[in-house]
Design an enzyme around this catalytic site. Structure first.
Site, PDB file in Angstrom:
ATOM      1  N   HIS A 128       0.874  -1.176   0.000  1.00  0.00           N
ATOM      2  CA  HIS A 128       0.000   0.000   0.000  1.00  0.00           C
ATOM      3  C   HIS A 128       0.918   1.235   0.000  1.00  0.00           C
ATOM      4  O   HIS A 128       2.031   1.183   0.520  1.00  0.00           O
ATOM      5  CB  HIS A 128      -0.839  -0.040   1.279  1.00  0.00           C
ATOM      6  CG  HIS A 128      -1.875   1.033   1.406  1.00  0.00           C
ATOM      7  ND1 HIS A 128      -1.568   2.305   1.828  1.00  0.00           N
ATOM      8  CD2 HIS A 128      -3.213   1.007   1.185  1.00  0.00           C
ATOM      9  CE1 HIS A 128      -2.689   3.019   1.863  1.00  0.00           C
ATOM     10  NE2 HIS A 128      -3.696   2.266   1.473  1.00  0.00           N
ATOM     11  N   ASP A 205       3.336  -4.422   7.972  1.00  0.00           N
ATOM     12  CA  ASP A 205       2.127  -3.625   7.787  1.00  0.00           C
ATOM     13  C   ASP A 205       0.942  -4.559   7.994  1.00  0.00           C
ATOM     14  O   ASP A 205       0.611  -5.359   7.119  1.00  0.00           O
ATOM     15  CB  ASP A 205       2.109  -3.014   6.384  1.00  0.00           C
ATOM     16  CG  ASP A 205       0.814  -2.257   6.112  1.00  0.00           C
ATOM     17  OD1 ASP A 205      -0.089  -2.287   6.978  1.00  0.00           O
ATOM     18  OD2 ASP A 205       0.702  -1.656   5.032  1.00  0.00           O
ATOM     19  N   GLN A 208      -4.274  -4.769   7.017  1.00  0.00           N
ATOM     20  CA  GLN A 208      -5.299  -5.713   6.542  1.00  0.00           C
ATOM     21  C   GLN A 208      -5.303  -7.015   7.339  1.00  0.00           C
ATOM     22  O   GLN A 208      -6.341  -7.655   7.456  1.00  0.00           O
ATOM     23  CB  GLN A 208      -5.085  -6.029   5.046  1.00  0.00           C
ATOM     24  CG  GLN A 208      -5.325  -4.854   4.114  1.00  0.00           C
ATOM     25  CD  GLN A 208      -6.782  -4.386   4.066  1.00  0.00           C
ATOM     26  OE1 GLN A 208      -7.712  -5.120   4.369  1.00  0.00           O
ATOM     27  NE2 GLN A 208      -6.973  -3.134   3.685  1.00  0.00           N
ATOM     28  N   LYS A 231     -10.217  -0.370  10.680  1.00  0.00           N
ATOM     29  CA  LYS A 231     -10.440  -1.574   9.877  1.00  0.00           C
ATOM     30  C   LYS A 231     -10.751  -2.777  10.760  1.00  0.00           C
ATOM     31  O   LYS A 231     -10.953  -3.887  10.267  1.00  0.00           O
ATOM     32  CB  LYS A 231      -9.207  -1.879   9.021  1.00  0.00           C
ATOM     33  CG  LYS A 231      -8.949  -0.845   7.915  1.00  0.00           C
ATOM     34  CD  LYS A 231      -7.839  -1.315   6.997  1.00  0.00           C
ATOM     35  CE  LYS A 231      -7.124  -0.197   6.286  1.00  0.00           C
ATOM     36  NZ  LYS A 231      -7.890   0.374   5.176  1.00  0.00           N
ATOM     37  N   CYS A 370      -4.978   2.630  -3.479  1.00  0.00           N
ATOM     38  CA  CYS A 370      -3.731   3.141  -2.894  1.00  0.00           C
ATOM     39  C   CYS A 370      -2.593   2.128  -3.040  1.00  0.00           C
ATOM     40  O   CYS A 370      -1.734   2.019  -2.148  1.00  0.00           O
ATOM     41  CB  CYS A 370      -3.897   3.533  -1.430  1.00  0.00           C
ATOM     42  SG  CYS A 370      -5.045   4.883  -1.222  1.00  0.00           S
TER      43      CYS A 370
HETATM   44  N1  7TS Z   1      -1.607  -0.658   4.671  1.00  0.00           N
HETATM   45  C1  7TS Z   1      -2.526  -1.410   4.057  1.00  0.00           C
HETATM   46  C2  7TS Z   1      -2.172  -2.806   3.632  1.00  0.00           C
HETATM   47  C3  7TS Z   1      -3.801  -0.896   3.837  1.00  0.00           C
HETATM   48  O1  7TS Z   1      -4.708  -1.649   3.235  1.00  0.00           O
HETATM   49  C4  7TS Z   1      -4.099   0.422   4.252  1.00  0.00           C
HETATM   50  C5  7TS Z   1      -5.429   1.065   3.986  1.00  0.00           C
HETATM   51  C6  7TS Z   1      -3.098   1.151   4.907  1.00  0.00           C
HETATM   52  C7  7TS Z   1      -1.858   0.578   5.079  1.00  0.00           C
HETATM   53  C8  7TS Z   1      -3.314   2.534   5.395  1.00  0.00           C
HETATM   54  O2  7TS Z   1      -4.254   2.556   6.420  1.00  0.00           O
HETATM   55  P1  7TS Z   1      -4.770   3.965   6.941  1.00  0.00           P
HETATM   56  O3  7TS Z   1      -5.757   3.612   7.997  1.00  0.00           O
HETATM   57  O4  7TS Z   1      -3.609   4.687   7.450  1.00  0.00           O
HETATM   58  O5  7TS Z   1      -5.393   4.637   5.762  1.00  0.00           O
HETATM   59  N2  7TS Z   1      -6.107   0.507   2.910  1.00  0.00           N
HETATM   60  C9  7TS Z   1      -7.237   0.975   2.342  1.00  0.00           C
HETATM   61  C10 7TS Z   1      -7.859   0.288   1.309  1.00  0.00           C
HETATM   62  O6  7TS Z   1      -7.470  -0.757   0.833  1.00  0.00           O
HETATM   63  N3  7TS Z   1      -8.951   0.975   0.936  1.00  0.00           N
HETATM   64  O7  7TS Z   1      -9.025   2.084   1.686  1.00  0.00           O
HETATM   65  C11 7TS Z   1      -7.969   2.081   2.567  1.00  0.00           C
END
Ligand code: 7TS
Length: 412
Positions: A128, A205, A208, A231, A370
């Site tokens: 990501h 990371d 997910q 999430k 992303c």
């Molecule tokens: N890493 C992964 C694997 C992710 O899927 C996401 C967010 C992030 C980092 C970043 O998370 P955040 O809470 O800091 O935004 N992924 C997604 C997605 O797949 N659709 O919307 C956000």
């Protein structure tokens, strides 16, 4: 259709008020976008409500009853999060704004203290942007070198490239535990072991993976783990950085201000201990307490049961989607993935697919999610992604597939 595991989906669904929403009269929401953000159970919503209605106070700075209570609840939630990922100590949990900020914290503090021009950081081709751009920024600023574990045609990491990459003596290997596009579950233990053998730290990371799979930072010997509250049934505006105590202790602070200091004079300051050194200013108190309630909720159902449910749904989704002529599913088979299915439909743009699915109440996400490089790898600019969580059912996947046939009618 019967669920073969032990979760009572009907009871679980009753905890999520949003699942009763009609997106238009007579069309119920089918929420298949938990990869972007999960829905929240009443237990989390009510816990935050209660804090604002009866407990609201700032933490770490008052002696009155509410301030003491808020501090206890905030720090209590830190303990719950630590236990959830089997961290050795609560102080190894740092609260940030989201997973993205947690990666940036590590890049900004550990990275700037430890990486020099020419030092190698190994990532993967399916990161990501949150675990890519902060390192690109450091590469531009410091001249560090980025290398990547390749992704195979099947959509898994090409582990045969790992020994060669480790010969570069990287300082850090930072990788996703579960791809938000391909759903691929990566071999964490194997990569961490190789990283350590090469003298590198290992950062995972878990944005997910932590919501969907049991996580044990000590068993896996992970050095840093990042994930997001929103999430995993918790509120937005809150992320988590886990770091081994000795690493966090040795890192310089991130932002300066209140709460992160021990003593301040006009021209100098000394820092507080971990984790407060990294939590400058008034934190997301209600959100942290809400995340504590989310962790309680997940624990009550059990992460093993949730993982089994998500996997079963994903297997079913792959099976049903494969039946639809013109659908191309990205990522490996069920033996290497869980929790999402990203696909394209021949002759229709992924955004149009998602838009027409929406007319049937089916919420999916379209775009590059992303993660532009992994889309480039598979030569598509975008995909439509259905992502699943503990409250989803096979009937909802049937609705997705029926709606996809409607999309095909329109684009025929
Ligand atoms: N890493 C992964 C694997 C992710 O899927 C996401 C967010 C992030 C980092 C970043 O998370 P955040 O809470 O800091 O935004 N992924 C997604 C997605 O797949 N659709 O919307 C956000």
């Amino acid at each position: 259709m019967a669920e073969t595991h032990t979760m009572d989906i009907k009871r679980i669904r009753a905890d999520f008020p949003v699942l009763d929403v009609e997106v238009k009269p007579g069309v119920k929401l089918v929420y298949l976008d938990s990869g972007a953000t999960s829905q929240k159970p009443v237990q989390v919503i009510e816990r935050m409500n209660q804090y604002y209605r009866a407990e609201n106070a700032n933490i770490h700075r008052g002696v009155h009853k509410l301030a003491e209570q808020a501090t206890e609840d905030y720090e209590g939630a830190r303990g719950k999060v630590a236990k959830f990922i089997n961290a050795a100590k609560a102080k190894e949990i740092v609260f940030t704004r989201n997973a993205t900020e947690a990666v940036n914290l590590v890049a900004f503090t550990w990275g700037r203290a430890n990486l020099q021009a020419g030092d190698v950081v190994v990532l993967t081709e399916m990161e990501h942007h949150a675990n890519l751009v902060p390192w690109q920024m450091l590469a531009a600023e410091r001249g560090i070198r980025l290398e990547f574990i390749p992704v195979t045609e099947e959509g898994v990491l090409d582990m045969s490239a790992l020994p060669g990459l480790m010969e570069l003596k990287p300082k850090l290997v930072s990788f996703t535990a579960m791809s938000n596009v391909l759903g691929t579950i990566t071999p964490i233990a194997e990569i961490v072991k190789a990283a350590h053998a090469a003298g590198a730290l290992a950062m995972v990371d878990g944005a997910q993976s932590v919501p969907h799979l049991p996580t044990d930072v000590r068993a896996l010997d992970i050095d840093f783990l990042v994930f997001s509250s929103h999430k995993m049934l918790g509120p937005t505006g809150l992320g988590v950085l886990y770091g081994k105590e000795a690493l966090l202790e040795a890192m310089p602070p991130f932002m300066g201000g209140g709460d992160m200091i021990k003593r301040v004079k006009l021209r100098e300051f000394s820092t507080a201990g971990v984790p407060h050194k990294f939590e400058a200013g008034t934190p997301a108190i209600a959100e942290v307490i809400g995340l504590g309630a989310a962790v309680d909720y997940l624990n009550e159902i059990g992460m093993e049961a949730i993982a089994a449910h998500d996997r079963e749904l994903t297997a079913y989704a792959l099976e049903r989607l494969e039946e639809v002529p013109g659908v191309w599913i990205f990522g490996p088979g069920i033996e290497h993935k869980s929790s999402n299915a990203s696909f394209t439909l021949k002759g229709a743009h992924p955004h149009d697919v998602a838009e027409i699915l929406n007319r049937h109440g089916v919420a999916t996400r379209a775009g590059h999610h992303c993660a532009m490089p992994v889309h480039e790898k598979f030569s598509v600019p975008a995909t439509t992604r259905a992502s699943f969580y503990l409250y989803n059912t096979k009937e909802e996947i049937d609705t997705l597939v029926e709606a996809l046939y409607q999309v095909k009618e329109i684009f025929k």
